[in-house]
Motif scaffolding. Sequence first.
Motif, mmCIF file in Angstrom:
data_model
loop_
_atom_site.group_PDB
_atom_site.id
_atom_site.type_symbol
_atom_site.label_atom_id
_atom_site.label_comp_id
_atom_site.label_asym_id
_atom_site.label_seq_id
_atom_site.Cartn_x
_atom_site.Cartn_y
_atom_site.Cartn_z
ATOM 1 N N ILE A 40 0.827 -1.209 0.000
ATOM 2 C CA ILE A 40 0.000 0.000 0.000
ATOM 3 C C ILE A 40 0.862 1.261 0.000
ATOM 4 O O ILE A 40 0.553 2.235 -0.668
ATOM 5 C CB ILE A 40 -0.956 -0.009 1.211
ATOM 6 N N CYS A 41 1.959 1.234 0.723
ATOM 7 C CA CYS A 41 2.797 2.420 0.899
ATOM 8 C C CYS A 41 3.998 2.359 -0.047
ATOM 9 O O CYS A 41 5.100 2.020 0.358
ATOM 10 C CB CYS A 41 3.252 2.515 2.356
ATOM 11 N N THR A 55 -10.055 -2.103 2.852
ATOM 12 C CA THR A 55 -8.995 -2.538 1.934
ATOM 13 C C THR A 55 -7.977 -3.400 2.678
ATOM 14 O O THR A 55 -7.572 -4.454 2.192
ATOM 15 C CB THR A 55 -8.296 -1.326 1.291
ATOM 16 N N LEU A 56 -7.575 -2.948 3.850
ATOM 17 C CA LEU A 56 -6.617 -3.720 4.645
ATOM 18 C C LEU A 56 -7.180 -5.093 5.006
ATOM 19 O O LEU A 56 -6.501 -6.110 4.860
ATOM 20 C CB LEU A 56 -6.246 -2.948 5.919
ATOM 21 N N TYR A 59 0.945 2.450 10.841
ATOM 22 C CA TYR A 59 -0.331 3.008 10.409
ATOM 23 C C TYR A 59 -0.944 3.800 11.552
ATOM 24 O O TYR A 59 -0.727 3.527 12.728
ATOM 25 C CB TYR A 59 -1.286 1.916 9.908
ATOM 26 N N LYS A 85 -2.596 6.668 2.001
ATOM 27 C CA LYS A 85 -3.847 6.505 2.742
ATOM 28 C C LYS A 85 -4.606 5.314 2.179
ATOM 29 O O LYS A 85 -4.547 5.037 0.986
ATOM 30 C CB LYS A 85 -4.718 7.758 2.633
ATOM 31 N N THR A 86 -5.298 4.621 3.072
ATOM 32 C CA THR A 86 -6.096 3.475 2.660
ATOM 33 C C THR A 86 -7.264 3.320 3.631
ATOM 34 O O THR A 86 -7.276 3.929 4.698
ATOM 35 C CB THR A 86 -5.244 2.191 2.605
ATOM 36 N N SER A 87 -8.194 2.486 3.262
ATOM 37 C CA SER A 87 -9.350 2.251 4.136
ATOM 38 C C SER A 87 -9.162 0.955 4.922
ATOM 39 O O SER A 87 -8.388 0.075 4.541
ATOM 40 C CB SER A 87 -10.625 2.158 3.301
#
Length: 118
Positions: free
Chosen positions: A57-58, A69-70, A100, A64-66
Motif C-alpha cells: 500500500i505504501c 482494503t486492509l 499506520y 492513505k487506505t481504508s
Amino acid sequence: MKNCLECEAPIAGRADKKFCSDMCRNSYNNRLNSDAYNVVRNINNQLRRNRRILEEICQDDKAKTSKSTLLAKGFDFGFITSIRPTQKGNIYHFVYDYGYLELDNEVYLVVKDSRSEK
C-alpha cells in the motif's frame, strides 16, 4: 542398563546418555517443542503478511487506505511489533518498519519508518 527416551532401545555408552542416536534425540525434542513452534510460526507468518500488505500500500513514504482494503487483503490488526506515540498525542502502530495511524471514518495513514534505512 538405561533405555532411549524416544524408542526405548537399550543405550550403550556414557552413564548420563539419554538417547541411542541423534535421530532419536532430535525426534524427541521436536515432538516436545512442536506446539510452541507452531504458535511462534503462525504469529511470525501473520506479522510478515501484515508487513507485506503495508509495504504494498505504501509505495512512497506515506499513503492513505481504508480499513476495508486492509481487511480484504488479509491484514490482522491484532498483530503489531510496536506502538509509537507522537508529541501531538497520535499513536502509530508499527509492523516492523511500516506503521499506520487511524484517521477519520476508518481511513488509515500508512507510513514507512525512515529510521530503519540507516
